[in-house]
Motif scaffolding. Structure first.
Motif, PDB file in Angstrom:
ATOM      1  N   ILE A   1       0.826  -1.202   0.000  1.00 51.58           N
ATOM      2  CA  ILE A   1       0.000   0.000   0.000  1.00 51.58           C
ATOM      3  C   ILE A   1       0.861   1.252   0.000  1.00 51.58           C
ATOM      4  CG2 ILE A   1      -0.337   0.185   2.520  1.00 51.58           C
ATOM      5  CD1 ILE A   1      -2.946   0.898  -0.201  1.00 51.58           C
ATOM      6  N   GLN A   2       2.069   1.163   0.591  1.00 51.86           N
ATOM      7  CA  GLN A   2       2.931   2.350   0.568  1.00 51.86           C
ATOM      8  C   GLN A   2       3.397   2.656  -0.847  1.00 51.86           C
ATOM      9  OE1 GLN A   2       5.840   1.474   3.617  1.00 51.86           O
ATOM     10  NE2 GLN A   2       4.758   2.760   5.107  1.00 51.86           N
ATOM     11  N   ARG A   3       3.328   1.650  -1.706  1.00 52.69           N
ATOM     12  CA  ARG A   3       3.652   1.889  -3.108  1.00 52.69           C
ATOM     13  C   ARG A   3       2.389   2.033  -3.945  1.00 52.69           C
ATOM     14  NH1 ARG A   3       7.477  -0.291  -0.560  1.00 52.69           N
ATOM     15  NH2 ARG A   3       9.665  -0.162  -1.176  1.00 52.69           N
ATOM     16  N   GLY A   4       1.242   2.145  -3.261  1.00 57.82           N
ATOM     17  CA  GLY A   4      -0.003   2.408  -3.976  1.00 57.82           C
ATOM     18  C   GLY A   4      -0.669   1.173  -4.559  1.00 57.82           C
ATOM     19  N   ASN A   5      -0.191  -0.014  -4.185  1.00 60.07           N
ATOM     20  CA  ASN A   5      -0.725  -1.244  -4.738  1.00 60.07           C
ATOM     21  C   ASN A   5      -1.855  -1.767  -3.843  1.00 60.07           C
ATOM     22  OD1 ASN A   5      -1.253  -3.790  -5.640  1.00 60.07           O
ATOM     23  ND2 ASN A   5       0.887  -4.503  -5.561  1.00 60.07           N
ATOM     24  N   VAL A   6      -3.085  -1.319  -4.093  1.00 57.59           N
ATOM     25  CA  VAL A   6      -4.216  -1.671  -3.238  1.00 57.59           C
ATOM     26  C   VAL A   6      -4.506  -3.170  -3.311  1.00 57.59           C
ATOM     27  CG1 VAL A   6      -6.663  -1.280  -2.802  1.00 57.59           C
ATOM     28  CG2 VAL A   6      -5.198   0.623  -3.472  1.00 57.59           C
TER      29      VAL A   6
ATOM     30  N   GLN B   1      -6.056   3.865   0.869  1.00 58.04           N
ATOM     31  CA  GLN B   1      -5.228   4.224  -0.274  1.00 58.04           C
ATOM     32  C   GLN B   1      -3.820   4.512   0.209  1.00 58.04           C
ATOM     33  OE1 GLN B   1      -6.325   3.997  -3.308  1.00 58.04           O
ATOM     34  NE2 GLN B   1      -8.510   3.715  -2.850  1.00 58.04           N
ATOM     35  N   GLN B   2      -2.970   4.843  -0.741  1.00 54.27           N
ATOM     36  CA  GLN B   2      -1.579   5.132  -0.380  1.00 54.27           C
ATOM     37  C   GLN B   2      -1.503   6.243   0.667  1.00 54.27           C
ATOM     38  OE1 GLN B   2       0.830   6.003  -3.778  1.00 54.27           O
ATOM     39  NE2 GLN B   2       2.742   5.687  -2.671  1.00 54.27           N
ATOM     40  N   LYS B   3      -2.390   7.256   0.529  1.00 51.23           N
ATOM     41  CA  LYS B   3      -2.273   8.416   1.413  1.00 51.23           C
ATOM     42  C   LYS B   3      -2.684   8.110   2.847  1.00 51.23           C
ATOM     43  CE  LYS B   3      -6.785  10.605   0.410  1.00 51.23           C
ATOM     44  NZ  LYS B   3      -7.463   9.430  -0.141  1.00 51.23           N
TER      45      LYS B   3
ATOM     46  N   SER C   1      -2.109   5.011   4.235  1.00 47.40           N
ATOM     47  CA  SER C   1      -1.484   3.721   4.522  1.00 47.40           C
ATOM     48  C   SER C   1      -1.168   3.579   6.008  1.00 47.40           C
ATOM     49  CB  SER C   1      -0.207   3.573   3.711  1.00 47.40           C
ATOM     50  OG  SER C   1       0.744   4.518   4.158  1.00 47.40           O
TER      51      SER C   1
END
Lengths: 643, 119, 197
Positions: C84-89, C164-166, C168
């Motif tokens: 998730i820190q890389r935006g991979n949900v 989401q990433q934001k 996380s």
């Protein structure tokens, strides 16, 4: 701030709750208190609740003293005495001094660090409701037996609830169950507020409010909170062990199966000694604010007072065995802990000296808050000194479980903590009620309380040294204790009178007290820069801090000899917190009210009742807790954007 | 949710204590999935070694020391990498270590005074 | 885990997030909680006046497997965070679910173990071993259960696209709790199971 009752829509729980919340949003009516997340309101609720418990515990004390006024008095029988004694101790520690300190943490910490609220406002509300639930739960125990025929259902194991006094065999009935579960619930409340205030103090300070510019009270709140979060888990486990022993036949303290009752004492005092400082450090913080204000001098040796507080915090973990000298732990343990106990007197002494040096050469203003603060220093010093006498092992062997010990801890907890808390009332309540307490009545209260206090507890040193054991429900004639006990009882009623004076003063002042204004005491810290009572958002504009005692430096500068000279109005050089114009707080986003903390808190007493009476209720309580927590997690936390 | 979100600083830059300011882009320094998987395998291997030692029939004292060292290694690896204390702000480590050391020391003293034995 | 609504960037005096600071304080406090329980176990470990004793009951191969399962759940947890820190949900969802399943596997192992011990005559009130063992591992199990609930809640919320990433941080906090529960088991596995008197 509209004061209209929101229109009732269709009935239904969701609508009712929404309506309640709208009402709460407008800071109006009963729901605005129930759903409040405002630290000031929570603080006031803490204060009022704890004060009611103070009266309860006080009445219990009067009953005990009436029973002991003469030998073989027939006011209470032994069983009633034990139960009331237990409730007196438990109430005063967990339901009075801790929550009264918590009331001041809540009321003052955000104001003193220049914040609009605590870091977790809903967690804060949660801790209050859990405290209230635990307090009521504990006191309900009285009614679990037929109280009208004189049988009390309250716990009978003393506030330390030593094993095996607390075991099912020696304390049948549900008293001890209520005690263990009640204190457990109260522990949850303390933990929640402990975490909250550490984060608040570390993270929510106004710009420029560095750690070493923080008021002493905030420092002591921080240290106390650390003690709480590390000490409470220990008593939680001890209480779980007791609960498992009693309710599920576990063997933690069961000597028949090899269990060691001393384990309880270790666990209890591992928590209990830090707890002693949890009770007294906030009081020290209050006094460290009042003495400089009323001496018109900065606190003498600020860093020393701060570091002494931290040192006490650390050392409080290394002295617990001094409660257990007579349990046969051996010379090495006793000597080591004797030394550590003597050492913890050093930082305490440093503080006392700093307080006296603060007053030295100051222009003293002997208003009621100052009188109580000075009373604290004197009485606490006496209690501290008798404490040092306990650290000496052979001497402690003689004093163990006598009234000498009772005298000692009342000198630190009543002469110390309670005096300081009253000082705090006189000093800070006007900030929140908007009305000054009457000073003449305050002086009467002080002198009555000081005389009554010493009349009650000083003779206990003597009766203790004459061999009178504590916790006994009566005594026979001819042991030389009669006179001293008579004095103690007269003193107790004198204290009660003084409390009555305070209550009259409080009610009188609410009605016709002098308006407090922003700054009635010529204060030094940020709380005096805002109106009394403060608006719900506290600071119109977050202050910027340039020095320790920021408000003082805004008002005064010094001449060559260090005397304060008032700054000419308007000449302040760029201090941001001047001119708090009231814009009605538009554009300031405060956390939304929420009823979920209350719902979550309700789960605990239901579960606890279920553990004692019917496991089905445990499921109900857990479900309530769940609803509370999930609702809490999923609701939006902030008021909607407004123009 | 925190209050800090809607605190208005009135345009004034908050005076942070220099040493306390968290590294804003500390996320970048976090190890990637590959490194996590490697650490996971090391942890698995250590667990295997622990069980092996248990069955090896070593002298009891040796067994105890060996197992304690291995378990401390696993503990530290999880805390340092998986819980990011190696990469994160010092204050977080301080909070945790404070509790950990306190627990370790007071309970050692309790066990010593009451006569508990590890071996 | 009180707040599921994300907070992107905060302005605090230390620059550190309030919730993360709270979580670390909580874990520091938990050290004292489990410390007390473990101390009680160690104090009483060889003082039971009657059997069964640990040596009669422990099934080391079985417990090693469940310790391994919990350890691996820590790996999948940290992978969920890394995702998730890389935006991979999607990746986060898979790893979160894996972690929860591994947690449940551990819990069923514990349930099996408790039942077995019970059949062989060990209950909470049999002796000191029964008392201290069940209370210590039981409280650990309760922590794992709460962890699984948190993971499943996060998973459910993430299906609605609310992680989401934001934000996380929500996953990070759940992870900190989960890893803590894991390290407690590392300690228990060694002190309770492998080192016996």
């Amino acid at each position: 701030m509209a004061t209209e009752w929101p229109q009732t829509r269709k009935t239904g729980l969701a609508d009712a709750l929404r309506g309640a919340r709208e009402m709460a949003d407008q800071h109006y009516g009963i729901w605005s208190w129930i759903a409040t997340v405002d630290h000031k309101r929570i603080g006031l609720m803490y204060g009022v609740t704890a004060f009611i418990f103070f009266l309860t515990g006080g009445i219990e004390a009067l009953l005990l003293r009436t029973q002991l006024v003469v030998p073989n008095a027939g006011v209470l029988n032994a069983d009633q005495y034990n139960r009331i004694l237990t409730m007196h101790g438990t109430t005063m520690v967990f339901l009075v001094i801790m929550p009264l300190s918590a009331a001041f943490f809540n009321l003052m910490t955000p104001l003193m660090i220049g914040a609009r609220d605590v870091a977790f406002p809903r967690l804060n509300a949660f801790s209050y409701w859990v405290f209230l639930a635990g307090g009521i739960f504990l006191n309900v125990s009285f009614f679990t037996k037929n109280i009208f025929s004189g049988e009390l259902g309250a716990p009978d194991c003393g506030w330390t609830c030593y094993s095996t006094l607390s075991s099912k065999a020696f304390s049948p009935g549900h008293g001890v169950d209520f005690w263990a579960l009640g204190v457990q619930i109260l522990g949850i409340a303390s933990l929640a507020s402990g975490f909250n205030f550490i984060v608040t103090i570390l993270n929510m300070r106004a710009p420029g409010m560095t750690l070493f510019r923080m008021p002493l009270f905030v420092w002591m709140t921080l240290v106390t909170s650390f003690l709480i979060i590390f000490a409470m888990p220990v008593i939680a486990v001890a209480l779980f062990e007791l609960i498992f022993d009693r309710l599920f036949n576990a063997n933690f303290f069961n000597p028949d199966k090899g269990g060691n009752p001393l384990l309880w004492q270790h666990m209890f005092w591992l928590f209990g000694h830090p707890e002693v400082y949890i009770l007294i450090l906030p009081a020290m913080g209050i006094v460290s604010e009042i003495l400089p204000t009323f001496s018109r001098k900065p606190l003498f040796g600020y860093p020393f007072v701060v570091f002494s507080g931290i040192a006490i915090g650390f050392m409080s973990w290394g002295v617990w065995v001094h409660h257990m000298y007579t349990t046969g732990l051996g010379t090495v343990a006793n000597s080591a802990f004797g030394i550590s106990t003597i050492l913890i007197g050093v930082p305490t002494g440093v503080k006392v000296l700093n307080w006296m040096a603060t007053m030295w050469g100051g222009s003293l203003n002997l208003k009621a808050p100052m009188m109580f603060a000075v009373g604290f220093v004197a009485m606490f010093t006496i209690g501290g000194l008798s404490g040092v006498t306990h650290s000496v092992v052979p001497s402690d062997y003689q004093q163990q479980d006598t009234y000498y010990v009772v005298a000692h801890f009342h000198y630190v907890l009543f002469g110390g903590a309670i005096f300081a808390l009253f000082a705090g009332f006189y000093y800070w309540l006007p900030k929140f009620t908007g009305k000054l307490l009457n000073d003449r009545l305050g002086q009467i209260h002080f002198w009555l309380m000081l005389i009554g206090f010493n009349l009650t507890f000083f003779p206990m040193h003597v009766s203790g040294l004459l061999g009178m054991p504590r916790r006994i429900s009566t005594y026979s004639e001819g042991q030389g204790w009669d006179f001293w006990n008579l004095l103690s009882t007269i003193g107790a009623f004198t204290i009660a009178t003084s409390i009555l004076v305070f209550i009259i003063n409080f009610i009188y002042s609410l009605r016709r007290g002098e308006a407090a204004g922003y700054d009635p005491w010529d204060g030094r810290t940020l709380e005096w820069t805002i109106p009394s009572p403060p608006p719900h958002y506290n600071f119109e504009k977050i202050p910027v801090v340039h020095a320790r005692d920021p408000f003082w430096h805004e008002k005064y500068t010094e001449d060559e000899e260090g005397r304060p000279i008032p700054v000419v109005a308007g000449a302040a050089n760029g201090h941001e917190n001047e001119g708090q114009e009231d814009h009605g707080g538009h554009g300031i986003h405060m956390p939304s009210p929420s009823y979920f903390p209350l719902i979550a808190a309700l789960g605990f007493p239901i579960m606890a009742t279920g553990l004692i009476y019917d496991y089905a209720l445990v499921a109900v309580g857990a479900a309530v807790l769940f609803v509370g927590i999930y609702g809490w997690a999923l609701e939006p936390a902030t008021e909607g954007e407004e123009a | 949710m925190t209050l800090a979100e809607y605190r208005r600083r009135g345009g004034v830059e908050p005076a942070r204590e220099e040493e306390n300011v968290a590294d804003a882009d500390h996320v970048e320094k976090h190890p990637g999935p590959l490194e996590y998987a490697q650490i996971g395998s090391i942890l698995a291997i250590i667990t295997g070694v622990e069980v092996a030692i248990y069955y090896l029939g070593l002298a009891h004292a040796l067994l105890v020391v060996g197992l304690l060292v291995l378990s401390a290694t696993k503990f530290s690896m999880v805390v340092l990498w998986f819980m990011h204390l190696k990469f994160d702000h010092r204050l977080f480590s301080t909070m945790f270590i404070l509790g950990f050391i306190l627990a370790l020391s007071i309970f050692t003293v309790v066990l010593a005074t009451v006569g508990g034995k590890l071996v | 885990m009180a707040q599921a609504v994300g907070t992107a960037h905060l302005e605090t005096s230390t620059g550190l997030d309030n919730r993360k600071l709270l979580m670390w304080l909580f874990l520091g406090s938990e050290c004292l909680f489990f410390g007390s329980l473990i101390a009680a176990y160690l104090l009483y470990r060889d003082r039971s006046v009657s059997g069964p004793h640990p040596g009669d009951l422990f099934d080391i191969p079985f417990t090693s497997v469940s310790a391994f399962v919990l350890l691996m759940s820590s790996v999948s947890m940290v992978l969920a965070l890394a995702a998730i820190q890389r935006g991979n949900v999607r990746g986060m969802q898979i790893w979160l679910f894996t972690t929860a399943v591994l947690g449940l596997l551990f819990l069923s192992g514990q349930a099996f173990e408790f039942t077995e011990f019970n059949h062989e005559g060990l209950s909470l009130s049999t002796n000191l071993f029964g008392t201290t063992f069940f209370v210590l591992t039981g409280f650990h199990g309760a922590h794992v259960t709460i962890g699984v609930l948190i993971l499943l809640s996060l998973f459910t919320v993430s299906l609605q696209g609310r992680i989401q990433q934001k934000n996380s941080l929500n996953v990070e906090l759940a992870g900190l709790y989960w890893h803590f529960v894991d390290i407690v088991w590392i300690v228990i596995f060694t002190l309770v199971y492998l080192i016996q008197p």
